[in-house]
Write an enzyme that holds these catalytic residues in place. Sequence first.
Site, mmCIF file in Angstrom:
data_model
loop_
_atom_site.group_PDB
_atom_site.id
_atom_site.type_symbol
_atom_site.label_atom_id
_atom_site.label_comp_id
_atom_site.label_asym_id
_atom_site.label_seq_id
_atom_site.Cartn_x
_atom_site.Cartn_y
_atom_site.Cartn_z
ATOM 1 N N ASP A 1 0.844 -1.199 0.000
ATOM 2 C CA ASP A 1 0.000 0.000 0.000
ATOM 3 C C ASP A 1 0.880 1.249 0.000
ATOM 4 O OD1 ASP A 1 -2.154 -1.711 0.218
ATOM 5 O OD2 ASP A 1 -2.276 -1.512 2.401
HETATM 6 N N1 URA Z 1 -0.893 -5.902 4.091
HETATM 7 C C1 URA Z 1 -1.415 -4.663 4.017
HETATM 8 O O1 URA Z 1 -2.413 -4.377 4.667
HETATM 9 N N2 URA Z 1 -0.834 -3.773 3.224
HETATM 10 C C2 URA Z 1 0.274 -4.031 2.508
HETATM 11 O O2 URA Z 1 0.763 -3.163 1.799
HETATM 12 C C3 URA Z 1 0.822 -5.320 2.584
HETATM 13 C C4 URA Z 1 0.209 -6.246 3.396
#
Ligand code: URA
Length: 240
Positions: free
Chosen positions: A100
């Site tokens: 993310d």
């Molecule tokens: N889990 C998440 O919530 N976000 C990420 O970027 C990777 C794993």
Amino acid sequence: MRLDRAASLAGLTRSEAKKAVAAGRVRVSGQIARDPAMQVDPASVSVDGGAPVDAGPSFIMVHKPAGVLTATEDRRLPTVMDLLPDSMRRRGLGPVGRLDRDVTGLVLLTDDGQLAHRLISPRWKAEKLYRAACEGRLTEDDVRAFAGGIALSDFTARPAGLTILQAGEDRSLADVTLTEGKFHQVKRMFAAIGHPLISLQRLRIGPLALDPDLQPGQWRRLTDSEIDALKEECQMIYRQ
Ligand code: URA
């Protein structure tokens, strides 16, 4: 990559490549190079005046900072590809899986499609390690909940590892290991146990660990042994 390994990509065995280096038949950016251990970009290496050797797939680790997208391009926001110099942006090079925008840590870039697929496919179960800071005090009940598989609205997460590193009244720190990576999965798992995430960093993908010397925004090529370990993990070394 070592000079002798790069020279061997021209179709020589490793010992032939060493001899070619010693004989002054190998050039780096047009200059004769005689140190077989010299670290080189394979695309700058030629043998006997031939075309630059074909380096094969590229493998690059990036320490993704917050605010950067795990994508190959975006019209508005910086992507992990923007962290590389132009000369490194080969056709087909892209991130393996996604973090993310607010999540930091290890992103692997490669143009080896099969290896990328195996690292993210839940079927191959390559383990990902994250360090998570969350609200509230984590307890052994939370460890058991992760191990039992947390039910989310649209699926039940596979059993995951939760190792508590610090448990404070307002904030805890823990390592999480997963073998799948659905959208916002770690955030959703922590929210489901009543401990919203404060920050998340990815530290490892299979055998590949984030280099602690790499600052956010920095990148480096994988070493030969890191590439071999990834291929081993994905069973892409075929022994005769
Ligand atoms: N889990 C998440 O919530 N976000 C990420 O970027 C990777 C794993």
